[in-house]
Design a protein around this motif. Structure first.
Motif, PDB file in Angstrom:
ATOM      1  N   LYS A 145       0.860  -1.172   0.000  1.00 31.58           N
ATOM      2  CA  LYS A 145       0.000   0.000   0.000  1.00 31.58           C
ATOM      3  C   LYS A 145       0.898   1.223   0.000  1.00 31.58           C
ATOM      4  N   ALA A 146       0.606   2.182  -0.860  1.00 29.90           N
ATOM      5  CA  ALA A 146       1.328   3.447  -0.885  1.00 29.90           C
ATOM      6  C   ALA A 146       0.307   4.566  -1.006  1.00 29.90           C
ATOM      7  N   ASN A 147       0.763   5.800  -0.980  1.00 27.11           N
ATOM      8  CA  ASN A 147      -0.158   6.926  -1.194  1.00 27.11           C
ATOM      9  C   ASN A 147       0.531   8.017  -1.995  1.00 27.11           C
ATOM     10  N   ASN A 148      -0.241   9.020  -2.374  1.00 29.91           N
ATOM     11  CA  ASN A 148       0.281  10.030  -3.276  1.00 29.91           C
ATOM     12  C   ASN A 148       1.355  10.910  -2.642  1.00 29.91           C
ATOM     13  N   PHE A 149       1.346  11.083  -1.311  1.00 29.37           N
ATOM     14  CA  PHE A 149       2.414  11.852  -0.683  1.00 29.37           C
ATOM     15  C   PHE A 149       3.745  11.120  -0.834  1.00 29.37           C
ATOM     16  N   VAL A 150       3.752   9.829  -0.549  1.00 32.83           N
ATOM     17  CA  VAL A 150       4.976   9.038  -0.689  1.00 32.83           C
ATOM     18  C   VAL A 150       5.448   9.048  -2.142  1.00 32.83           C
ATOM     19  N   VAL A 151       4.517   8.832  -3.056  1.00 32.99           N
ATOM     20  CA  VAL A 151       4.850   8.733  -4.474  1.00 32.99           C
ATOM     21  C   VAL A 151       5.378  10.055  -5.016  1.00 32.99           C
ATOM     22  N   GLU A 152       4.732  11.152  -4.645  1.00 25.56           N
ATOM     23  CA  GLU A 152       5.039  12.439  -5.274  1.00 25.56           C
ATOM     24  C   GLU A 152       6.125  13.231  -4.556  1.00 25.56           C
ATOM     25  N   GLN A 153       6.292  13.030  -3.236  1.00 29.68           N
ATOM     26  CA  GLN A 153       7.218  13.891  -2.502  1.00 29.68           C
ATOM     27  C   GLN A 153       8.418  13.160  -1.888  1.00 29.68           C
ATOM     28  N   LEU A 154       8.391  11.857  -1.802  1.00 29.11           N
ATOM     29  CA  LEU A 154       9.485  11.149  -1.148  1.00 29.11           C
ATOM     30  C   LEU A 154      10.353  10.324  -2.085  1.00 29.11           C
ATOM     31  N   ILE A 155       9.769   9.750  -3.122  1.00 26.50           N
ATOM     32  CA  ILE A 155      10.523   8.862  -4.013  1.00 26.50           C
ATOM     33  C   ILE A 155      11.222   9.666  -5.099  1.00 26.50           C
ATOM     34  N   ASP A 156      12.488   9.360  -5.312  1.00 19.51           N
ATOM     35  CA  ASP A 156      13.252   9.936  -6.423  1.00 19.51           C
ATOM     36  C   ASP A 156      13.116   8.996  -7.615  1.00 19.51           C
ATOM     37  N   TRP A 157      12.228   9.328  -8.510  1.00 16.66           N
ATOM     38  CA  TRP A 157      11.926   8.441  -9.628  1.00 16.66           C
ATOM     39  C   TRP A 157      13.036   8.402 -10.667  1.00 16.66           C
ATOM     40  N   ASP A 158      14.036   9.277 -10.527  1.00 16.41           N
ATOM     41  CA  ASP A 158      15.204   9.201 -11.403  1.00 16.41           C
ATOM     42  C   ASP A 158      16.204   8.162 -10.910  1.00 16.41           C
ATOM     43  N   ASN A 159      15.935   7.571  -9.746  1.00  8.52           N
ATOM     44  CA  ASN A 159      16.861   6.608  -9.146  1.00  8.52           C
ATOM     45  C   ASN A 159      16.193   5.255  -8.926  1.00  8.52           C
ATOM     46  N   ILE A 160      15.299   4.899  -9.824  1.00  7.68           N
ATOM     47  CA  ILE A 160      14.602   3.616  -9.716  1.00  7.68           C
ATOM     48  C   ILE A 160      15.429   2.550 -10.423  1.00  7.68           C
ATOM     49  N   PRO A 161      15.581   1.352  -9.854  1.00  3.08           N
ATOM     50  CA  PRO A 161      14.886   0.806  -8.685  1.00  3.08           C
ATOM     51  C   PRO A 161      15.656   0.954  -7.373  1.00  3.08           C
ATOM     52  N   ASN A 162      16.720   1.755  -7.351  1.00  2.00           N
ATOM     53  CA  ASN A 162      17.585   1.802  -6.176  1.00  2.00           C
ATOM     54  C   ASN A 162      17.185   2.850  -5.147  1.00  2.00           C
ATOM     55  N   ASP A 163      16.219   3.672  -5.457  1.00  2.00           N
ATOM     56  CA  ASP A 163      15.821   4.712  -4.499  1.00  2.00           C
ATOM     57  C   ASP A 163      15.358   4.074  -3.192  1.00  2.00           C
ATOM     58  N   PRO A 164      15.890   4.516  -2.040  1.00  2.00           N
ATOM     59  CA  PRO A 164      15.555   3.845  -0.776  1.00  2.00           C
ATOM     60  C   PRO A 164      14.084   3.926  -0.402  1.00  2.00           C
ATOM     61  N   ILE A 165      13.405   5.009  -0.728  1.00  2.00           N
ATOM     62  CA  ILE A 165      11.984   5.107  -0.365  1.00  2.00           C
ATOM     63  C   ILE A 165      11.139   4.235  -1.299  1.00  2.00           C
ATOM     64  N   PHE A 166      11.579   4.078  -2.534  1.00  2.17           N
ATOM     65  CA  PHE A 166      10.907   3.142  -3.440  1.00  2.17           C
ATOM     66  C   PHE A 166      11.014   1.722  -2.896  1.00  2.17           C
ATOM     67  N   VAL A 167      12.208   1.335  -2.466  1.00  2.00           N
ATOM     68  CA  VAL A 167      12.401  -0.002  -1.894  1.00  2.00           C
ATOM     69  C   VAL A 167      11.617  -0.145  -0.596  1.00  2.00           C
ATOM     70  N   LEU A 168      11.521   0.918   0.166  1.00  2.00           N
ATOM     71  CA  LEU A 168      10.816   0.892   1.447  1.00  2.00           C
ATOM     72  C   LEU A 168       9.327   0.631   1.274  1.00  2.00           C
ATOM     73  N   THR A 169       8.749   1.059   0.144  1.00  2.00           N
ATOM     74  CA  THR A 169       7.294   1.002  -0.004  1.00  2.00           C
ATOM     75  C   THR A 169       6.796   0.113  -1.140  1.00  2.00           C
ATOM     76  N   PHE A 170       7.622  -0.161  -2.143  1.00  2.00           N
ATOM     77  CA  PHE A 170       7.171  -0.974  -3.275  1.00  2.00           C
ATOM     78  C   PHE A 170       7.840  -2.347  -3.240  1.00  2.00           C
ATOM     79  N   PRO A 171       7.059  -3.418  -3.351  1.00  2.00           N
ATOM     80  CA  PRO A 171       7.636  -4.768  -3.314  1.00  2.00           C
ATOM     81  C   PRO A 171       8.694  -4.964  -4.403  1.00  2.00           C
ATOM     82  N   GLN A 172       9.781  -5.639  -4.013  1.00  2.00           N
ATOM     83  CA  GLN A 172      10.883  -5.957  -4.929  1.00  2.00           C
ATOM     84  C   GLN A 172      10.961  -7.469  -5.102  1.00  2.00           C
TER      85      GLN A 172
END
Length: 460
Positions: free
Chosen positions: A53-80
């Motif tokens: 489960k994620a939300n728009n605050f996490v998606v829009e303000q915390l994740i660095d989408w230029d650093n996918i899949p290694n972004d730590p907040i992406f790993v913290l919230t999206f299943p790998q």
């Protein structure tokens, strides 16, 4: 001493429309276009076993989408993908590709979940208290002074951490869910147990509740005038995942007034805030939320496990502790990733966890050194690894209890044989050829006595 940002006008922080993302709609996230089809399929496979489960605050303000899949907040919230063992991944992936019925997928997922130690540290067998012969399934009482209470309306979160040891709460495994609406039973239990000084509201996340629902639990505790109750704690990730709860939600002012009421009653109110990476402290709305909470007289203590792929670096921890203290928070615990769920993905060897703690500790001032760790919340208690040393010609781990099922264990150093691959207390063996750690026989006796008392209660 002025609070942080005391001379800065409070920012105008209008909350966005809250939007949550689950398996059924995560592909609607615009940034998903940056992921390959295989990466999206991986999310579906792993998310069929572990909660997502994620939300728009996490998606829009915390994740660095230029650093996918290694972004730590992406790993913290999206299943790998590697959060499941290969054989488990392959089983679920095959069923999804076949278009198998949801019931078949769920049955397979449940079989896998049962292999992931869904309730570690004796949470069901050893921690559930009894009052007048009745097991109180919405509570846990492991340490003498502290009772955990699981309000039924707080058994979800704004977003799910992929490492969370409470993951069984969120996947529909009803036999593994703690929840209680019974505040009266909690008060009765506290009257029967004068040794309890602290109540910890936990979940899920109690701060997902409305102010009105939270008040239905906190206000009776205040009005009960329990002479032994001194502190109320609330475990929450809301500061990191939905800080608008404390800034601009519809019932924000009611919530902050409730905090003031608790503090004004003479009880100490502490928010046990989960921050896993310093980026979670950067948004201005988070800083404003912290400022507003502190104005109510509540205290904020911070904690996180050390997690591979997310924060397994001393500089990251030093940066996080410094930022927390600058904002008026108190660093509290560095935990070790629990032996459940995707521990194989997140865990670091115990020696490495100690090195991260030690090197980070060296980089900060005394005000940050309120933190304790690395600590394992294991079956016998909270066990801190103090370091690696040598005695009697043997390389050893030195450990101690910060909390124990028996208070007499606390602060007693003990020794384990060095093991460079160990990631948890259960991996360790006593040093110097001893057969058992000093606490093991007494713990077994405690469990036998508790089981006997519970069985006797069943027949009364």
């Amino acid at each position: 001493m002025q609070a942080p940002n005391a001379n800065v006008p409070a920012p105008t922080l209008q909350k966005p429309q809250y939007k949550s993302y689950l398996l059924n709609n995560f592909r609607d996230i615009p940034q998903m276009s940056r992921l390959s089809e295989q990466q999206k399929f991986d999310i579906e496979v792993v998310g069929s076993v572990l909660p997502f489960k994620a939300n728009n605050f996490v998606v829009e303000q915390l994740i660095d989408w230029d650093n996918i899949p290694n972004d730590p907040i992406f790993v913290l919230t999206f299943p790998q993908r590697d959060m499941l063992l290969p054989e488990h991944y392959d089983e679920i992936a095959a069923l999804l590709k076949q278009g198998a019925d949801k019931t078949i997928i769920r049955e397979a997922a449940n079989r896998i979940r049962m292999q992931l130690n869904p309730h570690p540290a004796g949470q069901i067998d050893h921690n559930v208290p009894v009052l007048n012969g009745e097991r109180l399934h919405g509570m846990q009482h492991k340490y003498r002074q502290t009772v955990l209470f699981f309000p039924s309306q707080g058994q979800t979160c704004h977003a799910y951490c992929t490492f969370c040891f409470r993951w069984p709460q969120f996947v529909g495994m009803s036999d593994f869910k703690f929840a209680s609406r019974e505040i009266d039973l909690l008060i009765a239990y506290l009257r029967e147990h004068p040794e309890v000084t602290d109540v910890l509201f936990t979940g899920g996340d109690p701060m997902i509740m409305s102010a009105k629902n939270l008040a239905s639990y906190l206000e009776p505790l205040i009005q009960a005038n329990l002479p032994n109750l001194r502190r109320i704690r609330i475990g929450t990730k809301a500061l990191g995942y939905w800080p608008y709860k404390f800034v601009s939600d519809d019932d924000t002012e009611d919530l902050l007034d409730l905090f003031r009421k608790v503090s004004g009653s003479g009880l100490h109110l502490a928010l046990m805030a989960h921050f896993n990476h310093p980026r979670e402290l950067e948004p201005e709305v988070v800083r404003e939320a912290i400022r507003r909470i502190r104005e109510t007289g509540a205290e904020i203590r911070t904690q996180s496990p050390v997690l591979r792929h997310i924060n397994d670096d001393p500089a990251t921890w030093a940066r996080m502790w410094n930022a927390q203290v600058d904002l008026g928070c108190i660093p509290y615990y560095m935990f070790v990733a629990r032996d459940t769920g995707a521990q194989h993905y997140f865990s670091v060897p115990l020696e490495r966890a100690w090195q991260i703690f030690r090197e980070a500790y060296q980089q900060v001032s005394g005000l940050c050194r309120t933190v304790r760790g690395p600590s394992m919340s294991a079956n016998p208690g909270k066990v801190q690894l103090l370091g690696v040393s040598e005695a009697k010609g043997e390389k050893i781990f030195t450990l101690r209890f910060l909390q124990g099922r028996d208070p007499d264990w606390v602060q007693r150093p003990f020794f384990a044989a060095y093991d460079d691959k160990a990631t948890w207390l259960d991996d360790l063996k006593p040093a110097f050829g001893e057969e058992k750690f000093f606490f093991e026989e007494e713990m077994e006796q405690l469990f036998r006595e508790k089981k006997g008392a519970s069985t006797a209660d069943d027949f009364e």
